[in-house]
Write an enzyme that holds these catalytic residues in place. Structure first.
Site, PDB file in Angstrom:
ATOM      1  CB  CYS A   1       0.049  29.911 -17.623  1.00  0.00           C
ATOM      2  SG  CYS A   1       0.800  31.172 -16.593  1.00  0.00           S
TER       3      CYS A   1
ATOM      4  N   PRO B   1       0.820  -1.215   0.000  1.00  0.00           N
ATOM      5  CG  PRO B   1       0.097  -0.928   2.202  1.00  0.00           C
ATOM      6  CD  PRO B   1       0.852  -1.883   1.306  1.00  0.00           C
TER       7      PRO B   1
ATOM      8  CE1 TYR C   1       1.635   7.442  -6.214  1.00  0.00           C
ATOM      9  CE2 TYR C   1      -0.369   7.128  -4.929  1.00  0.00           C
ATOM     10  CZ  TYR C   1       0.764   6.613  -5.508  1.00  0.00           C
ATOM     11  OH  TYR C   1       1.041   5.280  -5.392  1.00  0.00           O
TER      12      TYR C   1
ATOM     13  CE1 TYR D   1      -3.619   9.469 -12.950  1.00  0.00           C
ATOM     14  CE2 TYR D   1      -3.640  10.363 -10.726  1.00  0.00           C
ATOM     15  CZ  TYR D   1      -2.977   9.736 -11.754  1.00  0.00           C
ATOM     16  OH  TYR D   1      -1.676   9.360 -11.577  1.00  0.00           O
TER      17      TYR D   1
HETATM   18  C1  LIG Z   1       2.091   2.420  -7.320  1.00  0.00           C
HETATM   19  C2  LIG Z   1       2.357   1.043  -6.869  1.00  0.00           C
HETATM   20  C3  LIG Z   1       1.963   0.636  -5.604  1.00  0.00           C
HETATM   21  C4  LIG Z   1       1.173   1.527  -4.664  1.00  0.00           C
HETATM   22  O1  LIG Z   1      -0.042   1.901  -5.179  1.00  0.00           O
HETATM   23  P1  LIG Z   1      -1.083   2.679  -4.236  1.00  0.00           P
HETATM   24  O2  LIG Z   1      -2.243   2.928  -5.115  1.00  0.00           O
HETATM   25  O3  LIG Z   1      -0.419   3.942  -3.801  1.00  0.00           O
HETATM   26  O4  LIG Z   1      -1.358   1.782  -3.090  1.00  0.00           O
HETATM   27  C5  LIG Z   1       2.293  -0.638  -5.195  1.00  0.00           C
HETATM   28  N1  LIG Z   1       2.979  -1.481  -6.013  1.00  0.00           N
HETATM   29  C6  LIG Z   1       3.362  -1.113  -7.254  1.00  0.00           C
HETATM   30  C7  LIG Z   1       4.110  -2.061  -8.087  1.00  0.00           C
HETATM   31  C8  LIG Z   1       3.067   0.148  -7.724  1.00  0.00           C
HETATM   32  O5  LIG Z   1       3.441   0.497  -8.950  1.00  0.00           O
END
Ligand SMILES: *Cc1c(COP(=O)(O)O)cnc(C)c1O
Length: 444
Positions: free
Chosen positions: A371, A302, A401, A344
């Site tokens: 801008c 996560p 993010y 998104y």
């Molecule tokens: C981005 C990513 C995650 C984490 O994704 P979340 O949506 O932030 O939980 C875990 N594993 C891999 C391989 C990823 O690219």
């Protein structure tokens, strides 16, 4: 202007559902997080500024450890990384998932044990792989056939590196098409459907330098239902069964990736982590029993769900413009510190802080200072109708993010990060200054 006939009433628990658990309203109209009034943070560090609630981050790490006591929980560093975050995740017993030499080196030089780190990436550079081998990273996730020989050569004849293989299970899940990575026809992983995954695994087994510890998949991001994960378990155990039949292979690990969804606005659904843990454990045990395979150790990754709800972005209103039916509330940040709405169409619920307003709320569009017409932070935000220049706005769920995707657009400089805990605020990452920008500008 659309007026919402609901005066600003004292904040209810439901109104604060997407805020950190430590959030209080010491004075009406003001909010404090980690015991520190947000207006005070804006005064002290300036705006825009990100606020991170350390206890919320640590609490979320513990929730995962408690929900998945037998699994390895890796925090996905790309959601947000700085040295303090490295320490918190290490202290809470999590591992780390990184996708570049930069993330990896920051973590290891901040004291994170390299054997608890997994390196990902659909296109790892020679520098990424060299850094991973030099620092002794725990596992490398192979994402393409060409990586196999390249990695084996880099490891050298006497070395041995643990690897996993990123498999595309052919499952569509995730909050937006740009963050769905479990389907065929996107750039990540090796597909089961066309046999590329099986082919790559056979080649890895031929390389004595590479030790295959398990399969990996990551379905996408902002997934709010448990079902796709259960489908992934079945597909992955299906592949493990075939590998056992073909090669006598028994893999000790299974990595189900991350993507656990969170609520950005009150009333939105989040993935139930406890239900996920319970159901995945049962599904995995059942599927392995049916296949006659031992149950592999589970790994989960996560990112957003650990750090997203622990962060808040604070802005100051610069102008309020009435255009036809629309009210645009423009703040001193925008797409350079939060590109998610532009990428998104992500939704946020900003809130007026620092003063009490008793007037009705109005529906407004909160925009940035950049801008681009697409530089919107929140469409359909509900703010007091008297919102004006000089006001402070707080945007909850800004921990993931945001800074990690921030850009240098318009040379405004990336915002600082302040951590709050037990009534104190401290700077973790300072604001990017013009001097920083000028120092990189070395030619004439
Ligand atoms: C981005 C990513 C995650 C984490 O994704 P979340 O949506 O932030 O939980 C875990 N594993 C891999 C391989 C990823 O690219």
């Amino acid at each position: 202007m659309t007026t919402v006939h609901e005066p600003t009433t004292p904040t209810t628990a439901a109104g604060l559902s997407v805020w950190p658990a430590s959030t209080t309203e010491p004075v009406r109209g003001d909010l404090a997080v980690g015991g520190v009034p947000l207006a005070e943070i804006a005064e002290r560090f300036g705006t825009p500024v990100y606020v991170l609630d350390e206890s919320e981050v640590r609490g979320r790490c513990r929730t995962y450890r408690d929900a998945f006591p037998d699994a390895e929980v890796l925090y996905a560093a790309k959601a947000f990384l700085c040295r303090a975050m490295v320490h918190w995740t290490a202290e809470e017993g999590l591992g780390l998932d990184v996708c570049s030499a930069g993330e990896l080196e920051l973590a290891v030089t901040s004291g994170f044990p390299p054997d608890r780190i997994v390196l990902h990436g659909n296109a790892k550079s020679p520098h990424d792989l060299d850094t991973a081998l030099r620092l002794g990273v725990g596992r490398i996730v192979i994402d393409s056939p060409s990586e196999i020989a390249r990695l084996a050569a880099a490891v050298g004849p006497d070395g041995r590196q643990k690897v996993m293989v990123r498999v595309v299970p052919g499952i569509s899940a995730g909050g937006h098409k740009n963050i769905r990575t479990g389907t065929d026809d996107q750039k990540f992983g090796l597909s089961i459907a066309d046999g590329y995954a099986q082919h790559a695994i056979a080649r890895i087994l031929d390389q004595p330098q590479l030790e295959l510890t398990g399969l990996h998949c990551h379905l996408g991001s902002q997934i709010t239902s448990v079902k796709p994960y259960l489908a992934a378990v079945r597909r992955m155990v299906g592949l493990m069964t075939r590998l056992h039949e073909q090669h006598g292979l028994v893999l000790p690990e299974l990595d189900l990736g991350g993507g656990h969804g969170i609520a950005y606005r009150p009333g939105e659904q989040a993935l139930d982590v406890m239900a996920l843990a319970r159901k995945v454990r049962t599904e995995l045990a059942d599927a392995c029993a049916t296949a006659g395979l031992p149950v592999p150790r589970l790994i989960i990754e996560p990112g957003r769900a650990i750090v997203g709800p622990a962060g808040i972005a604070l802005y100051r209103v610069l102008t309020v413009k009435h255009t036809g039916d629309h009210v645009f509330v423009a703040v001193d940040g925008g797409m350079s510190d939060n590109p998610r709405p532009a990428l998104y169409g992500a939704g946020y619920a900003p809130r007026l802080i620092g003063r009490r307003s008793t007037v009705d709320r109005a529906r407004v569009t909160v925009v940035g200072r950049h801008c681009e017409a697409g530089d919107v932070l929140a469409t359909d935000a509900e703010l007091p109708a008297d919102v004006r220049s000089g006001d402070l706005l707080a945007v909850p769920v800004a921990g993931a993010y945001h800074l990690s995707m921030a850009s240098g657009y318009n040379l405004v400089g990336r915002p600082p990060v302040a951590a709050v805990r037990d009534g104190f605020a401290r700077l973790l990452v300072r604001r990017e200054s013009l001097t920083d920008i000028r120092n990189r500008d070395v030619g004439l």
